[in-house]
Design an enzyme around this catalytic site. Structure first.
Site, PDB file in Angstrom:
ATOM      1  N   GLY A  65       0.808  -1.217   0.000  1.00 37.86           N
ATOM      2  CA  GLY A  65       0.000   0.000   0.000  1.00 37.86           C
ATOM      3  C   GLY A  65       0.838   1.261   0.000  1.00 37.86           C
ATOM      4  O   GLY A  65       0.507   2.246  -0.677  1.00 37.86           O
ATOM      5  N   CYS A  66       1.923   1.250   0.734  1.00 41.18           N
ATOM      6  CA  CYS A  66       2.780   2.434   0.834  1.00 41.18           C
ATOM      7  C   CYS A  66       3.495   2.701  -0.482  1.00 41.18           C
ATOM      8  O   CYS A  66       3.666   3.860  -0.884  1.00 41.18           O
ATOM      9  CB  CYS A  66       3.785   2.266   1.970  1.00 41.18           C
ATOM     10  N   SER A  67       3.892   1.654  -1.147  1.00 38.45           N
ATOM     11  CA  SER A  67       4.539   1.808  -2.446  1.00 38.45           C
ATOM     12  C   SER A  67       3.561   2.372  -3.468  1.00 38.45           C
ATOM     13  O   SER A  67       3.897   3.274  -4.244  1.00 38.45           O
ATOM     14  CB  SER A  67       5.101   0.466  -2.924  1.00 38.45           C
ATOM     15  N   ALA A  70       2.960   6.146  -2.614  1.00 36.65           N
ATOM     16  CA  ALA A  70       4.096   6.986  -3.015  1.00 36.65           C
ATOM     17  C   ALA A  70       4.125   7.147  -4.533  1.00 36.65           C
ATOM     18  O   ALA A  70       4.315   8.258  -5.049  1.00 36.65           O
ATOM     19  CB  ALA A  70       5.407   6.381  -2.515  1.00 36.65           C
TER      20      ALA A  70
END
Length: 192
Positions: A65-67, A70
């Protein structure tokens, strides 16, 4: 392992129950940050002197999710800039991890700055929960994640230092979309 990462991603996308909300004063902070692999000292106060700031907290670099979040911020960077807004990501990752993450074309693509809140002090200023790391959890590169996870919450801070909106409880993609809508609304209001 994939199921564990999926559960963690879901948990981190839930709304920030105690987080600061619209109208609250955004706590000022300084932190080591990286942009396109270069380390610098980030200052919210200095960024606000130029316009609104999207402060997005995320659990960990190099996780699904963070990738995605970003990368989506990076793809939409020009739209945020056109609305006069800057973006800073904040996690408990070390500055060394963030150097690589900030420069990688698959993630921040040299466009989005990311700050290290290694001790969680900034997250606590924004009333965000920090979850303990799970033993043996690894990122997409196979490296063990040995730091806490800040809940995924985004604060759009108006130039006067107040929080214009808080975005949480949505997918990483929707988080970026809603953040962009808020900064575009702020830009329209400044023109009126």
């Amino acid at each position: 392992m994939t199921r564990l990462i999926g559960l963690l991603a879901l948990m981190m996308s839930l709304p920030a129950a105690g987080a600061l909300t619209a109208g609250d004063k955004a706590p000022d902070f300084e932190a080591p940050a990286a942009l396109d692999g270069e380390v610098f000292q980030y200052s919210l106060r200095s960024a606000l002197a130029k316009g609104p700031v999207v402060v997005y907290f995320y659990p960990a670099a190099y996780t699904k999710g963070c990738s995605l979040q970003a990368h989506t911020f990076a793809k939409n960077y020009d739209k945020f800039a056109a609305a006069g807004a800057s973006i800073i990501g904040v996690s408990m990752d070390s500055i060394e991890r963030l150097q690589a993450f900030s420069a990688d074309p698959e993630y921040c693509a040299g466009k989005i700055a990311v700050a290290s809140d290694a001790d969680g002090k900034i997250a606590r200023l924004y009333d965000l929960k920090i979850h303990a790391p799970r033993e043996g959890m690894k990122d997409s590169r196979g490296d063990e994640i040995n730091h806490g996870f800040i809940e995924r919450t985004t604060f759009i801070v108006a130039q006067d230092g107040t929080i214009a909106a808080t975005v949480g409880g949505v997918s990483p993609f929707e988080n970026v979309t809603q953040s962009l809508e808020v900064v575009q609304k702020l830009a329209r209001q400044r023109k009126e």
